[in-house]
Design a protein around this motif. Structure first.
Motif, PDB file in Angstrom:
ATOM      1  N   THR A  85     -27.956   3.698   0.781  1.00 42.27           N
ATOM      2  CA  THR A  85     -27.309   2.994  -0.330  1.00 42.27           C
ATOM      3  C   THR A  85     -26.865   1.641   0.195  1.00 42.27           C
ATOM      4  O   THR A  85     -26.315   1.555   1.298  1.00 42.27           O
ATOM      5  CB  THR A  85     -26.075   3.775  -0.824  1.00 42.27           C
ATOM      6  OG1 THR A  85     -26.479   5.086  -1.198  1.00 42.27           O
ATOM      7  CG2 THR A  85     -25.441   3.089  -2.026  1.00 42.27           C
ATOM      8  N   ILE A  86     -27.111   0.613  -0.583  1.00 40.09           N
ATOM      9  CA  ILE A  86     -26.689  -0.737  -0.207  1.00 40.09           C
ATOM     10  C   ILE A  86     -25.688  -1.233  -1.237  1.00 40.09           C
ATOM     11  O   ILE A  86     -25.940  -1.174  -2.441  1.00 40.09           O
ATOM     12  CB  ILE A  86     -27.893  -1.706  -0.148  1.00 40.09           C
ATOM     13  CG1 ILE A  86     -28.886  -1.252   0.921  1.00 40.09           C
ATOM     14  CG2 ILE A  86     -27.416  -3.134   0.124  1.00 40.09           C
ATOM     15  CD1 ILE A  86     -30.189  -2.037   0.929  1.00 40.09           C
ATOM     16  N   VAL A  87     -24.547  -1.710  -0.737  1.00 40.57           N
ATOM     17  CA  VAL A  87     -23.543  -2.348  -1.579  1.00 40.57           C
ATOM     18  C   VAL A  87     -23.245  -3.689  -0.933  1.00 40.57           C
ATOM     19  O   VAL A  87     -22.756  -3.736   0.203  1.00 40.57           O
ATOM     20  CB  VAL A  87     -22.267  -1.494  -1.700  1.00 40.57           C
ATOM     21  CG1 VAL A  87     -21.210  -2.233  -2.512  1.00 40.57           C
ATOM     22  CG2 VAL A  87     -22.573  -0.136  -2.330  1.00 40.57           C
ATOM     23  N   GLY A  88     -23.598  -4.747  -1.640  1.00 38.93           N
ATOM     24  CA  GLY A  88     -23.452  -6.080  -1.063  1.00 38.93           C
ATOM     25  C   GLY A  88     -24.364  -6.217   0.140  1.00 38.93           C
ATOM     26  O   GLY A  88     -25.570  -6.037   0.036  1.00 38.93           O
ATOM     27  N   ASP A  89     -23.769  -6.485   1.305  1.00 39.27           N
ATOM     28  CA  ASP A  89     -24.529  -6.623   2.544  1.00 39.27           C
ATOM     29  C   ASP A  89     -24.307  -5.440   3.480  1.00 39.27           C
ATOM     30  O   ASP A  89     -24.590  -5.508   4.670  1.00 39.27           O
ATOM     31  CB  ASP A  89     -24.147  -7.924   3.259  1.00 39.27           C
ATOM     32  CG  ASP A  89     -24.607  -9.149   2.483  1.00 39.27           C
ATOM     33  OD1 ASP A  89     -25.679  -9.094   1.864  1.00 39.27           O
ATOM     34  OD2 ASP A  89     -23.884 -10.165   2.507  1.00 39.27           O
ATOM     35  N   HIS A  90     -23.795  -4.337   2.946  1.00 39.67           N
ATOM     36  CA  HIS A  90     -23.502  -3.139   3.749  1.00 39.67           C
ATOM     37  C   HIS A  90     -24.461  -2.023   3.358  1.00 39.67           C
ATOM     38  O   HIS A  90     -24.731  -1.809   2.182  1.00 39.67           O
ATOM     39  CB  HIS A  90     -22.054  -2.696   3.503  1.00 39.67           C
ATOM     40  CG  HIS A  90     -21.640  -1.551   4.350  1.00 39.67           C
ATOM     41  ND1 HIS A  90     -21.303  -1.698   5.676  1.00 39.67           N
ATOM     42  CD2 HIS A  90     -21.502  -0.238   4.070  1.00 39.67           C
ATOM     43  CE1 HIS A  90     -20.981  -0.521   6.168  1.00 39.67           C
ATOM     44  NE2 HIS A  90     -21.097   0.385   5.216  1.00 39.67           N
ATOM     45  N   ILE A  91     -24.981  -1.303   4.373  1.00 39.45           N
ATOM     46  CA  ILE A  91     -25.895  -0.191   4.127  1.00 39.45           C
ATOM     47  C   ILE A  91     -25.298   1.089   4.689  1.00 39.45           C
ATOM     48  O   ILE A  91     -24.709   1.084   5.786  1.00 39.45           O
ATOM     49  CB  ILE A  91     -27.301  -0.464   4.723  1.00 39.45           C
ATOM     50  CG1 ILE A  91     -28.285   0.647   4.335  1.00 39.45           C
ATOM     51  CG2 ILE A  91     -27.239  -0.678   6.222  1.00 39.45           C
ATOM     52  CD1 ILE A  91     -29.746   0.323   4.631  1.00 39.45           C
ATOM     53  N   GLU A  92     -25.409   2.154   3.929  1.00 40.38           N
ATOM     54  CA  GLU A  92     -24.986   3.495   4.353  1.00 40.38           C
ATOM     55  C   GLU A  92     -26.230   4.366   4.402  1.00 40.38           C
ATOM     56  O   GLU A  92     -27.014   4.381   3.451  1.00 40.38           O
ATOM     57  CB  GLU A  92     -23.991   4.087   3.351  1.00 40.38           C
ATOM     58  CG  GLU A  92     -22.701   3.321   3.224  1.00 40.38           C
ATOM     59  CD  GLU A  92     -21.665   3.700   4.264  1.00 40.38           C
ATOM     60  OE1 GLU A  92     -21.795   4.786   4.868  1.00 40.38           O
ATOM     61  OE2 GLU A  92     -20.744   2.901   4.477  1.00 40.38           O
ATOM     62  N   TYR A  93     -26.403   5.073   5.516  1.00 39.40           N
ATOM     63  CA  TYR A  93     -27.529   5.980   5.698  1.00 39.40           C
ATOM     64  C   TYR A  93     -27.016   7.422   5.701  1.00 39.40           C
ATOM     65  O   TYR A  93     -25.971   7.708   6.293  1.00 39.40           O
ATOM     66  CB  TYR A  93     -28.194   5.776   7.061  1.00 39.40           C
ATOM     67  CG  TYR A  93     -28.835   4.448   7.313  1.00 39.40           C
ATOM     68  CD1 TYR A  93     -30.182   4.258   7.054  1.00 39.40           C
ATOM     69  CD2 TYR A  93     -28.119   3.386   7.862  1.00 39.40           C
ATOM     70  CE1 TYR A  93     -30.807   3.050   7.335  1.00 39.40           C
ATOM     71  CE2 TYR A  93     -28.725   2.175   8.138  1.00 39.40           C
ATOM     72  CZ  TYR A  93     -30.067   2.020   7.873  1.00 39.40           C
ATOM     73  OH  TYR A  93     -30.678   0.823   8.154  1.00 39.40           O
ATOM     74  N   VAL A  94     -27.770   8.337   5.091  1.00 37.46           N
ATOM     75  CA  VAL A  94     -27.539   9.773   5.222  1.00 37.46           C
ATOM     76  C   VAL A  94     -28.900  10.389   5.489  1.00 37.46           C
ATOM     77  O   VAL A  94     -29.769  10.384   4.604  1.00 37.46           O
ATOM     78  CB  VAL A  94     -26.919  10.387   3.941  1.00 37.46           C
ATOM     79  CG1 VAL A  94     -26.711  11.885   4.135  1.00 37.46           C
ATOM     80  CG2 VAL A  94     -25.617   9.697   3.568  1.00 37.46           C
ATOM     81  N   ASP A  95     -29.088  10.894   6.735  1.00 38.73           N
ATOM     82  CA  ASP A  95     -30.406  11.459   7.021  1.00 38.73           C
ATOM     83  C   ASP A  95     -30.506  12.861   6.427  1.00 38.73           C
ATOM     84  O   ASP A  95     -29.521  13.421   5.943  1.00 38.73           O
ATOM     85  CB  ASP A  95     -30.763  11.368   8.502  1.00 38.73           C
ATOM     86  CG  ASP A  95     -30.157  12.445   9.387  1.00 38.73           C
ATOM     87  OD1 ASP A  95     -29.582  13.423   8.876  1.00 38.73           O
ATOM     88  OD2 ASP A  95     -30.275  12.318  10.614  1.00 38.73           O
ATOM     89  N   ASP A  96     -31.693  13.409   6.454  1.00 37.06           N
ATOM     90  CA  ASP A  96     -31.946  14.683   5.795  1.00 37.06           C
ATOM     91  C   ASP A  96     -31.216  15.857   6.435  1.00 37.06           C
ATOM     92  O   ASP A  96     -31.147  16.934   5.846  1.00 37.06           O
ATOM     93  CB  ASP A  96     -33.452  14.953   5.717  1.00 37.06           C
ATOM     94  CG  ASP A  96     -34.159  14.009   4.755  1.00 37.06           C
ATOM     95  OD1 ASP A  96     -33.487  13.413   3.881  1.00 37.06           O
ATOM     96  OD2 ASP A  96     -35.395  13.867   4.864  1.00 37.06           O
ATOM     97  N   THR A  97     -30.648  15.663   7.631  1.00 35.36           N
ATOM     98  CA  THR A  97     -29.852  16.719   8.264  1.00 35.36           C
ATOM     99  C   THR A  97     -28.372  16.577   7.923  1.00 35.36           C
ATOM    100  O   THR A  97     -27.571  17.414   8.308  1.00 35.36           O
ATOM    101  CB  THR A  97     -30.004  16.703   9.799  1.00 35.36           C
ATOM    102  OG1 THR A  97     -29.386  15.526  10.313  1.00 35.36           O
ATOM    103  CG2 THR A  97     -31.460  16.779  10.213  1.00 35.36           C
ATOM    104  N   GLY A  98     -27.995  15.472   7.247  1.00 32.43           N
ATOM    105  CA  GLY A  98     -26.600  15.237   6.884  1.00 32.43           C
ATOM    106  C   GLY A  98     -25.892  14.233   7.773  1.00 32.43           C
ATOM    107  O   GLY A  98     -24.752  13.867   7.515  1.00 32.43           O
ATOM    108  N   PHE A  99     -26.541  13.772   8.843  1.00 34.04           N
ATOM    109  CA  PHE A  99     -25.952  12.767   9.729  1.00 34.04           C
ATOM    110  C   PHE A  99     -25.788  11.460   8.971  1.00 34.04           C
ATOM    111  O   PHE A  99     -26.668  11.067   8.212  1.00 34.04           O
ATOM    112  CB  PHE A  99     -26.843  12.557  10.953  1.00 34.04           C
ATOM    113  CG  PHE A  99     -26.316  11.533  11.911  1.00 34.04           C
ATOM    114  CD1 PHE A  99     -25.308  11.842  12.806  1.00 34.04           C
ATOM    115  CD2 PHE A  99     -26.822  10.236  11.903  1.00 34.04           C
ATOM    116  CE1 PHE A  99     -24.809  10.890  13.692  1.00 34.04           C
ATOM    117  CE2 PHE A  99     -26.335   9.277  12.771  1.00 34.04           C
ATOM    118  CZ  PHE A  99     -25.326   9.610  13.675  1.00 34.04           C
TER     119      PHE A  99
END
Length: 87
Positions: free
Chosen positions: A48-62
């Motif tokens: 997910t990207i909000v502004g210039d920040h990205i959040e990752y959630v891998d398929d294992t939940g990390f």
């Protein structure tokens, strides 16, 4: 972030470290695929990207995050550039 917004987002595409070892492909459907060395799809998940920040959630939940600054992605101590800079 819905799919319509992601498709138009300027950060969608391939991001790589200067040595090419780590490659993040931000897909238009809100998924990412990370390759490491010759290991394709080492990690996959959603972003997910909000502004210039990205959040990752891998398929294992990390989870992890990063920031885009001056056309560079800073993520977990790594610096990734748009692939086109190395073509």
């Amino acid at each position: 972030m819905n799919t319509q917004n992601v498709k138009k987002h300027p950060y969608v595409g391939m991001w790589i470290t200067k040595d090419g070892y780590i490659r993040h492909e931000l897909l238009p459907n809100g998924r990412y695929d990370e390759a490491r060395g010759n290991r394709k799809s080492a990690y996959q998940g959603q972003y997910t990207i909000v502004g210039d920040h990205i959040e990752y959630v891998d398929d294992t939940g990390f989870t992890a995050d990063g920031d885009f600054r001056d056309s560079v992605l800073y993520h977990a101590g790594m610096v990734l550039y748009r692939e086109k800079k190395f073509l």
